[in-house]
Design a protein around this motif. Structure first.
Motif, PDB file in Angstrom:
ATOM      1  N   SER A  31       0.841  -1.229  -0.089  1.00 18.44           N
ATOM      2  CA  SER A  31      -0.025   0.142   0.004  1.00 18.44           C
ATOM      3  C   SER A  31       0.866   1.452  -0.002  1.00 18.44           C
ATOM      4  CB  SER A  31      -1.017  -0.052   1.153  1.00 18.44           C
ATOM      5  OG  SER A  31      -1.911  -1.024   1.122  1.00 18.44           O
ATOM      6  N   ILE A  32       2.039   1.183   0.700  1.00 20.60           N
ATOM      7  CA  ILE A  32       2.859   2.386   0.640  1.00 20.60           C
ATOM      8  C   ILE A  32       3.533   2.665  -0.635  1.00 20.60           C
ATOM      9  CG2 ILE A  32       4.959   3.317   1.659  1.00 20.60           C
ATOM     10  CD1 ILE A  32       4.238   1.874   4.240  1.00 20.60           C
ATOM     11  N   LYS A  33       3.918   1.473  -1.277  1.00 25.71           N
ATOM     12  CA  LYS A  33       4.464   1.848  -2.630  1.00 25.71           C
ATOM     13  C   LYS A  33       3.451   2.324  -3.551  1.00 25.71           C
ATOM     14  CE  LYS A  33       6.091  -2.638  -2.431  1.00 25.71           C
ATOM     15  NZ  LYS A  33       6.792  -3.860  -2.406  1.00 25.71           N
ATOM     16  N   GLU A  34       2.302   1.758  -3.291  1.00 26.17           N
ATOM     17  CA  GLU A  34       1.325   2.278  -4.331  1.00 26.17           C
ATOM     18  C   GLU A  34       0.992   3.799  -4.352  1.00 26.17           C
ATOM     19  OE1 GLU A  34      -0.034   0.924  -7.158  1.00 26.17           O
ATOM     20  OE2 GLU A  34       0.697  -1.096  -6.876  1.00 26.17           O
ATOM     21  N   GLU A  35       0.842   4.048  -2.743  1.00 23.61           N
ATOM     22  CA  GLU A  35       0.599   5.396  -2.664  1.00 23.61           C
ATOM     23  C   GLU A  35       1.919   6.518  -2.989  1.00 23.61           C
ATOM     24  OE1 GLU A  35      -0.759   9.047  -1.269  1.00 23.61           O
ATOM     25  OE2 GLU A  35      -2.055   7.032  -1.436  1.00 23.61           O
ATOM     26  N   ILE A  36       2.791   6.034  -2.848  1.00 25.22           N
ATOM     27  CA  ILE A  36       4.021   6.684  -3.332  1.00 25.22           C
ATOM     28  C   ILE A  36       4.041   7.124  -4.839  1.00 25.22           C
ATOM     29  CG2 ILE A  36       6.580   6.994  -3.681  1.00 25.22           C
ATOM     30  CD1 ILE A  36       6.654   5.691  -0.725  1.00 25.22           C
ATOM     31  N   VAL A  37       3.916   6.074  -5.643  1.00 15.37           N
ATOM     32  CA  VAL A  37       3.893   5.771  -6.986  1.00 15.37           C
ATOM     33  C   VAL A  37       2.561   6.938  -7.393  1.00 15.37           C
ATOM     34  CG1 VAL A  37       3.376   4.609  -9.103  1.00 15.37           C
ATOM     35  CG2 VAL A  37       5.134   3.717  -7.412  1.00 15.37           C
ATOM     36  N   ALA A  38       1.551   6.710  -6.658  1.00 15.86           N
ATOM     37  CA  ALA A  38       0.133   7.498  -7.158  1.00 15.86           C
ATOM     38  C   ALA A  38       0.507   9.084  -6.914  1.00 15.86           C
ATOM     39  CB  ALA A  38      -1.043   6.897  -6.369  1.00 15.86           C
ATOM     40  N   ARG A  39       1.130   9.200  -6.041  1.00 18.31           N
ATOM     41  CA  ARG A  39       1.550  10.667  -5.370  1.00 18.31           C
ATOM     42  C   ARG A  39       2.505  11.313  -6.518  1.00 18.31           C
ATOM     43  NH1 ARG A  39       3.047  12.475   0.599  1.00 18.31           N
ATOM     44  NH2 ARG A  39       1.368  11.336   1.078  1.00 18.31           N
ATOM     45  N   VAL A  40       3.563  10.466  -7.070  1.00 16.11           N
ATOM     46  CA  VAL A  40       4.568  11.023  -7.952  1.00 16.11           C
ATOM     47  C   VAL A  40       3.817  11.220  -9.158  1.00 16.11           C
ATOM     48  CG1 VAL A  40       6.829  10.506  -9.177  1.00 16.11           C
ATOM     49  CG2 VAL A  40       6.560  10.055  -6.559  1.00 16.11           C
ATOM     50  N   ALA A  41       3.057  10.452  -9.551  1.00 20.26           N
ATOM     51  CA  ALA A  41       2.294  10.398 -10.958  1.00 20.26           C
ATOM     52  C   ALA A  41       1.478  11.541 -10.999  1.00 20.26           C
ATOM     53  CB  ALA A  41       1.526   9.201 -11.269  1.00 20.26           C
ATOM     54  N   ARG A  42       0.811  11.919  -9.833  1.00 24.87           N
ATOM     55  CA  ARG A  42      -0.177  13.224  -9.843  1.00 24.87           C
ATOM     56  C   ARG A  42       0.611  14.338  -9.783  1.00 24.87           C
ATOM     57  NH1 ARG A  42      -2.737  10.073  -5.619  1.00 24.87           N
ATOM     58  NH2 ARG A  42      -1.764  11.491  -3.695  1.00 24.87           N
ATOM     59  N   ASP A  43       1.555  14.404  -9.148  1.00 27.49           N
ATOM     60  CA  ASP A  43       2.630  15.605  -8.938  1.00 27.49           C
ATOM     61  C   ASP A  43       3.382  15.836 -10.474  1.00 27.49           C
ATOM     62  OD1 ASP A  43       2.088  16.155  -6.736  1.00 27.49           O
ATOM     63  OD2 ASP A  43       3.969  15.623  -5.704  1.00 27.49           O
TER      64      ASP A  43
END
Length: 258
Positions: free
Chosen positions: A108-120
């Motif tokens: 879940s942490i890995k997915e959250e970081i990837v999603a956050r970077v993609a949004r930025d």
């Protein structure tokens, strides 16, 4: 993680060049497996490494008795891992349900970081794409932005440099995911070797101390499989490139695993 088709693609491009020059010839893919093994008992080094992590995370010392028994070492490794994951959950606002397994929490942490970077970055990622492919795409996008020379007015250049600085922080976060991308719960438990213990410990040291230690000595054991002649697939490749690349890489992957 599945093998990527790049190596087979290079071979078939070479076969295309050979055909243009008068005829194809055998080009062989050789399966190679490299396994790094510690050449002496590493129990003491595993114990000391865990003690350093335990002190840094203020966990208190592990019980002296049976501290270096494999099951006890594994319990200590899990305790350290739980703390590191808990800190990351707090940092990224991930709130797992009670009783969620450690591996699922890390995922879940890995997915959250990837999603956050993609949004930025403003990058839309296919949800069904393997995590490693999504990370590669984000890293490529960031590399392109970080390599750009600021242009325009002084103010435009200032804004662009500020953007680059913010991306460098995201780059670090994405590198954290990349380090842990192949880690899963039970990785150490299923084969409690010194190699697996210290592989995970080095990841934790990188996260907690900012750099891993070197452990050793090690010996490298290489095994070579039977060569795969790509030219035997040439006719199939001309008919269906994608399917043939997948078939050849599947055979190569299977050979390396075995």
């Amino acid at each position: 993680m599945p093998f990527r088709p790049g190596i087979a693609q290079l071979v078939f491009w070479a076969l295309e060049d050979l055909e243009k020059r008068g005829g194809i010839a055998p080009i062989r893919l050789v399966p190679v497996a490299i396994n790094y093994l510690y050449s002496r008992d590493m129990t003491g080094q595993i114990d000391r490494a865990l003690r350093r992590l335990e002190r840094r995370l203020e966990l208190g010392p592990a019980p002296t008795s049976e501290r270096t028994v494999p099951d006890a070492l594994y319990a200590r490794l899990l305790r350290v891992g739980n703390v590191v994951v808990s800190v990351a959950e707090k940092e990224y606002g991930v709130r797992p349900a009670a009783g969620t397994a450690l591996g699922d929490r890390l995922a879940s942490i890995k997915e959250e970081i990837v999603a956050r970077v993609a949004r930025d970055l403003g990058v839309a990622l296919p949800v069904d794409q393997p995590l490693i492919d999504r990370i590669r795409r984000l890293l490529l996008t960031m590399d392109q932005i970080l390599a750009e020379e600021p242009a325009g007015s002084d103010y435009e250049q200032q804004v662009h440099r500020r953007r680059q600085e913010s991306l460098r922080l995201l780059y670090i976060e994405l590198r954290v995911v990349l380090r842990f991308v192949a880690t899963y719960e039970g990785y150490v438990r299923e084969t409690m070797t010194a190699e697996r213990f210290l592989e995970v410990i080095r990841l934790l040291e990188f996260e907690v101390f900012g750099a891993p230690r070197r452990y050793g000595p090690t010996v490298a054991r290489l095994e070579f499989g039977d060569p795969i002649d790509a030219s035997a697939y040439w006719t199939q490749y001309r008919h269906d490139k994608r399917e043939t690349l997948g078939r050849v890489m599947g055979r190569l992957e299977s050979a390396v695993q075995s």
